[in-house]
Design a protein around this motif. Structure first.
Motif, PDB file in Angstrom:
ATOM      1  N   ILE A  60      29.079 -82.505 -60.304  1.00 44.08           N
ATOM      2  CA  ILE A  60      28.208 -81.336 -60.477  1.00 44.08           C
ATOM      3  C   ILE A  60      28.976 -80.208 -61.162  1.00 44.08           C
ATOM      4  CG2 ILE A  60      26.835 -79.605 -59.286  1.00 44.08           C
ATOM      5  CD1 ILE A  60      25.536 -82.212 -59.050  1.00 44.08           C
ATOM      6  N   ILE A  61      30.207 -79.933 -60.696  1.00 52.19           N
ATOM      7  CA  ILE A  61      30.951 -78.790 -61.228  1.00 52.19           C
ATOM      8  C   ILE A  61      31.249 -78.996 -62.706  1.00 52.19           C
ATOM      9  CG2 ILE A  61      33.137 -77.533 -61.138  1.00 52.19           C
ATOM     10  CD1 ILE A  61      33.204 -78.078 -58.156  1.00 52.19           C
ATOM     11  N   TYR A  63      30.225 -81.657 -65.006  1.00 55.68           N
ATOM     12  CA  TYR A  63      29.178 -82.057 -65.946  1.00 55.68           C
ATOM     13  C   TYR A  63      27.999 -81.105 -65.920  1.00 55.68           C
ATOM     14  CZ  TYR A  63      31.717 -86.193 -67.105  1.00 55.68           C
ATOM     15  OH  TYR A  63      32.681 -87.032 -67.567  1.00 55.68           O
ATOM     16  N   ALA A  64      27.439 -80.881 -64.709  1.00 52.93           N
ATOM     17  CA  ALA A  64      26.254 -80.016 -64.650  1.00 52.93           C
ATOM     18  C   ALA A  64      26.641 -78.562 -64.865  1.00 52.93           C
ATOM     19  CB  ALA A  64      25.558 -80.195 -63.303  1.00 52.93           C
ATOM     20  N   GLY A  65      27.751 -78.125 -64.245  1.00 52.18           N
ATOM     21  CA  GLY A  65      28.087 -76.711 -64.245  1.00 52.18           C
ATOM     22  C   GLY A  65      28.763 -76.241 -65.511  1.00 52.18           C
ATOM     23  N   ALA A  66      29.506 -77.118 -66.185  1.00 52.59           N
ATOM     24  CA  ALA A  66      30.255 -76.660 -67.352  1.00 52.59           C
ATOM     25  C   ALA A  66      29.730 -77.278 -68.645  1.00 52.59           C
ATOM     26  CB  ALA A  66      31.735 -76.980 -67.167  1.00 52.59           C
ATOM     27  N   LEU A  68      27.157 -79.294 -69.463  1.00 48.32           N
ATOM     28  CA  LEU A  68      25.734 -79.220 -69.806  1.00 48.32           C
ATOM     29  C   LEU A  68      25.301 -77.793 -70.106  1.00 48.32           C
ATOM     30  CD1 LEU A  68      23.910 -81.574 -70.081  1.00 48.32           C
ATOM     31  CD2 LEU A  68      22.854 -80.974 -67.937  1.00 48.32           C
TER      32      LEU A  68
ATOM     33  N   ALA B 117      30.281 -75.754 -56.867  1.00 46.61           N
ATOM     34  CA  ALA B 117      29.249 -76.474 -57.616  1.00 46.61           C
ATOM     35  C   ALA B 117      27.961 -75.665 -57.634  1.00 46.61           C
ATOM     36  CB  ALA B 117      29.014 -77.849 -56.995  1.00 46.61           C
ATOM     37  N   SER B 120      28.124 -72.675 -59.851  1.00 46.18           N
ATOM     38  CA  SER B 120      28.036 -72.988 -61.276  1.00 46.18           C
ATOM     39  C   SER B 120      26.596 -73.272 -61.674  1.00 46.18           C
ATOM     40  CB  SER B 120      28.928 -74.184 -61.613  1.00 46.18           C
ATOM     41  OG  SER B 120      28.415 -75.346 -61.027  1.00 46.18           O
ATOM     42  N   LEU B 121      25.768 -73.650 -60.699  1.00 43.52           N
ATOM     43  CA  LEU B 121      24.373 -73.958 -61.029  1.00 43.52           C
ATOM     44  C   LEU B 121      23.508 -72.708 -61.134  1.00 43.52           C
ATOM     45  CD1 LEU B 121      23.744 -77.092 -58.825  1.00 43.52           C
ATOM     46  CD2 LEU B 121      24.114 -76.977 -61.271  1.00 43.52           C
ATOM     47  N   TYR B 124      21.904 -71.805 -64.404  1.00 46.98           N
ATOM     48  CA  TYR B 124      20.698 -72.466 -64.914  1.00 46.98           C
ATOM     49  C   TYR B 124      19.443 -71.645 -64.678  1.00 46.98           C
ATOM     50  CZ  TYR B 124      23.048 -76.736 -66.150  1.00 46.98           C
ATOM     51  OH  TYR B 124      23.845 -77.630 -66.759  1.00 46.98           O
ATOM     52  N   GLU B 153      33.854 -68.335 -63.754  1.00 49.98           N
ATOM     53  CA  GLU B 153      33.963 -69.439 -62.824  1.00 49.98           C
ATOM     54  C   GLU B 153      35.365 -70.046 -62.876  1.00 49.98           C
ATOM     55  OE1 GLU B 153      30.149 -71.819 -62.324  1.00 49.98           O
ATOM     56  OE2 GLU B 153      31.608 -72.945 -63.488  1.00 49.98           O
TER      57      GLU B 153
END
Lengths: 174, 339
Positions: A60-61, A63-66, A68, B117, B120-121, B124, B153
């Motif tokens: 998540i951190i 791939y999703a957080g940085a 993407l 995590a 960081s979301l 979005y 971050e």
């Protein structure tokens, strides 16, 4: 009768495939990126199912957080309009079909050979649950396989220096 | 039956936690307006109820009855989805925060990574809101926010590494317990400072509130939002303040431990006060700091913000990690040499 774990696996697997399909069929680039985001979440879910919650968090951190977010950033900065992309087929589609067929063949070969069967060594599920995922991953990375790890870091460093150099040259020319 | 009991227990835990968070978020807006008012030689809201205490309630009712507008050319699905995304990513963070001795919903062994995590979301929600609004102000606000959140971050994550090295755990409960002798603030002041500033930047608060700099970007990413959807972003922001304040208290100020250094008699005596009170006192101290900073400091320019994150905080926190590692390795020798 399927167990809870099997049911969850089927859900995650189905969602991963579905999200991947949505991602490559959307005409809006932003929607495609968001579909990939949803896919990353389900991949993380698979990791949790495998007692690898450390990997799930990293998934998540990183791939999703940085990564993407950067994709989304670029897509929005370029402001790709849906209409401009159009519906015509890609000019190199025969080559793409070949690549996909090749990858599929490799995948089938791997599955039939059951390369991943391996004997359960010292890293059993019980040990992972007792010592904690993060600790074991770090032991494997920094003790057992420190040389390959260092080589990978050097490669990344080279890429980083290369990127900085390219950006600076452009800067100097301006 | 047991499963039903278990589920009922979860639902009650979630309900209590949500009640606590929403109450705090609502009264944080009140506290902020009153305090900033005082700092600017005004009164702030003091008309609704005694001392204006019913102001958040009045605001809530007003927002509820406002018209819910969706711009004509907006991406409707994403436009409706973005505020929910913002709020949910913040609210689920409270599941792992230990509020006192034995007082937490879950003790994950990767709790800290889980929180990183989630933080960081949060980008979005903002970027999707900015894009889906189909408005240039909202889009620019969203893009700025993304760049800002990504940049800070990195510094925030690296500033937490020394804490992990000292405690040897990613579990928040174990990190608090590792501080029973002394707070990590005493040995890691640099990491603490970087964490605090990055946390302000992560929550998009002044002086790092560029995504919603009203003098240039109208309302930033939430320009086109109204009514409860707008309120969702607001609640998410204040709940995020609560999360990072709790994190600062847990990681650097010993969580529920009353004193910075363990003093045998005094610490036990003070420990008789319920442990959540010590924790909450620290959290509210940080929240006050947030409000104080907002009233005091002017907003940074965009390039200053980026330069601070990448050219100052990143190298300093990397050097800090190196020094901490050296310290941990060399400390036993120093002790042996001493006597």
């Amino acid at each position: 009768m399927i167990t809870l774990v099997q049911g969850l696996f089927l859900y995650f697997a189905a969602m991963i495939v579905a999200c991947a399909l949505v991602a490559i069929t959307r005409h809006s680039a932003v929607n495609a990126v968001l579909a990939v985001l949803l896919m990353f979440f389900h991949v993380a879910g698979l990791y949790v199912l495998l007692n690898a919650e450390f990997l799930a968090a990293i998934q998540i951190i990183v791939y999703a957080g940085a990564i993407l977010v950067f994709y989304l950033f670029v897509v929005m900065l370029l402001n790709i309009r849906t209409e401009e992309l159009g519906r015509r087929a890609h000019p190199y589609w025969p080559a793409l079909v070949l690549v996909v067929a090749g990858l599929a063949a490799v995948f089938v070969l791997l599955l039939s050979r059951s390369l991943f069967q391996g004997t359960p060594d010292q890293y059993s599920i019980a040990l992972v649950q007792e010592a904690g995922n993060a600790q074991l991953v770090s032991q494997v990375l920094y003790r057992d396989y420190y040389l390959p790890f260092e080589v990978a870091s050097v490669i990344l460093l080279v890429a980083m220096i290369g990127a900085v150099l390219l950006a600076r040259r452009q800067w100097a020319e301006e | 039956m047991e499963i039903i009991q278990q589920i009922a227990l979860y639902v009650i835990q979630i309900a209590v936690m949500m009640g606590f968070v929403l109450f705090n978020a609502a009264y944080l807006t009140y506290a902020e307006r009153r305090l900033v008012g005082r700092m600017q030689l005004r009164f702030g809201p003091n008309r609704v109820g005694p001392f204006g205490l019913l102001q958040p309630l009045a605001d809530g009712i007003k927002l509820f009855f406002k018209e819910d507008i969706t711009p004509a050319k907006a991406d409707r699905g994403l436009f409706l989805f973005a505020p929910l995304l913002s709020l949910v990513t913040v609210l689920v963070a409270f599941a792992v925060l230990p509020f006192g001795k034995g007082l937490w919903i879950a003790d994950l062994n990767i709790a800290l990574l889980y929180l990183l995590a989630l933080s960081s979301l949060t980008a979005y929600g903002i970027i999707v809101a900015g894009w889906a609004s189909n408005s240039k102000y909202a889009l620019l606000g969203g893009l700025r926010s993304t760049a800002q959140v990504i940049s800070y971050e990195v510094a925030m994550g690296l500033s937490l590494v020394p804490v992990l090295m000292l405690s040897g755990s990613l579990s928040l409960v174990e990190i608090v317990e590792a501080q029973s002798g002394y707070w990590f603030l005493l040995v890691q002041p640099v990491a603490f400072f970087i964490f605090l500033v990055s946390a302000v930047a992560e929550t998009n608060r002044a002086p790092f509130d560029l995504p919603e700099a009203e003098s240039e970007l109208v309302g930033g990413f939430h320009t086109e939002y109204s009514g409860m959807r707008f309120a969702f972003f607001f609640i998410a922001e204040y709940a995020a303040m609560l999360v990072v304040s709790s994190l600062a208290a847990i990681l650097f100020m010993g969580g529920w431990h009353p004193l910075p250094v363990h003093i045998p008699g005094l610490s036990d005596w003070l420990g008789q006060v319920p442990s959540p009170l010590w924790f909450l006192a620290k959290v509210y101290l940080f929240l006050f700091l947030f409000i104080w900073v907002r009233a005091t400091l002017p907003r940074l320019r965009y390039d200053q913000l980026m330069a601070l994150g990448w050219k100052v905080f990143l190298p300093v926190s990397l050097a800090n990690i190196l020094l901490t590692g050296l310290g941990i390795v060399l400390w036993p020798y120093v002790l042996g040499w001493w006597g």
